[in-house]
Write an enzyme that holds these catalytic residues in place. Sequence first.
Site, PDB file in Angstrom:
ATOM      1  CG  HIS A  55      21.676  67.490  93.975  1.00  0.00           C
ATOM      2  ND1 HIS A  55      20.638  66.894  94.658  1.00  0.00           N
ATOM      3  CD2 HIS A  55      21.228  67.699  92.708  1.00  0.00           C
ATOM      4  CE1 HIS A  55      19.609  66.739  93.823  1.00  0.00           C
ATOM      5  NE2 HIS A  55      19.942  67.230  92.641  1.00  0.00           N
ATOM      6  CD  GLU A  56      22.913  68.794  89.584  1.00  0.00           C
ATOM      7  OE1 GLU A  56      22.704  67.855  88.795  1.00  0.00           O
ATOM      8  OE2 GLU A  56      21.987  69.484  90.053  1.00  0.00           O
ATOM      9  CG  HIS A  72      21.604  63.846  89.499  1.00  0.00           C
ATOM     10  ND1 HIS A  72      20.530  63.189  90.063  1.00  0.00           N
ATOM     11  CD2 HIS A  72      21.334  65.169  89.604  1.00  0.00           C
ATOM     12  CE1 HIS A  72      19.638  64.070  90.471  1.00  0.00           C
ATOM     13  NE2 HIS A  72      20.105  65.287  90.210  1.00  0.00           N
ATOM     14  CG  ASP A 117      16.419  65.462  91.159  1.00  0.00           C
ATOM     15  OD1 ASP A 117      16.130  65.847  90.006  1.00  0.00           O
ATOM     16  OD2 ASP A 117      17.445  65.824  91.748  1.00  0.00           O
TER      17      ASP A 117
END
Length: 185
Positions: A119-120, A123, A129
Amino acid sequence: MLRRTLAAVLTGAALSLTLVTAPAAGAAGVLATTLTYDDSQAAEFKSAVASGVNVWNTSVSNVRIVKAAAGQRVNIRVIADNDWPRANLGPVRANGTVTVWIGRVAVQEGYSPVRIAAHELGHSLGLPDIKPGPCSSLMSGSTGGVSCTNTNPNASEKSRVQQNYAGTFAKQDVDTSVVLSEAAF
């Protein structure tokens, strides 16, 4: 004189054939961007980070994330800390640097370390998000719930990263100063 002129014409023709065919042979590699990461400060999350990198490397083709060799420029620095997971919002370019923090708070609450890492890293590749969101969306983060262990980006997320890195040789000056701080990743 005729022999020199003919030789010059043939040499020129051979060069123009080389110039025409050389770019076509290497064209497939032009669109791929290689980014390096450093996990030397990722502590106990090194294997989760490697798994998160693998998620992206097997999901998209316009960008490759590889571990930085000693002395090599680092594009994505990964740090373990005692806060919530967070990351600079990319897309990071080969000449830029962003940071991903793998926060222990989310792991202590039961969230999947590999999902957090993927997930990070998302980014860093330019994905915001998606909250609230379902477990099927990697970028839904914590709104997928503690039981959500899905580490794979959905089709829309993959497509966005592919677009972010399509023809990256023409893109410049991406602002990576925005940090997405997650009250819950």
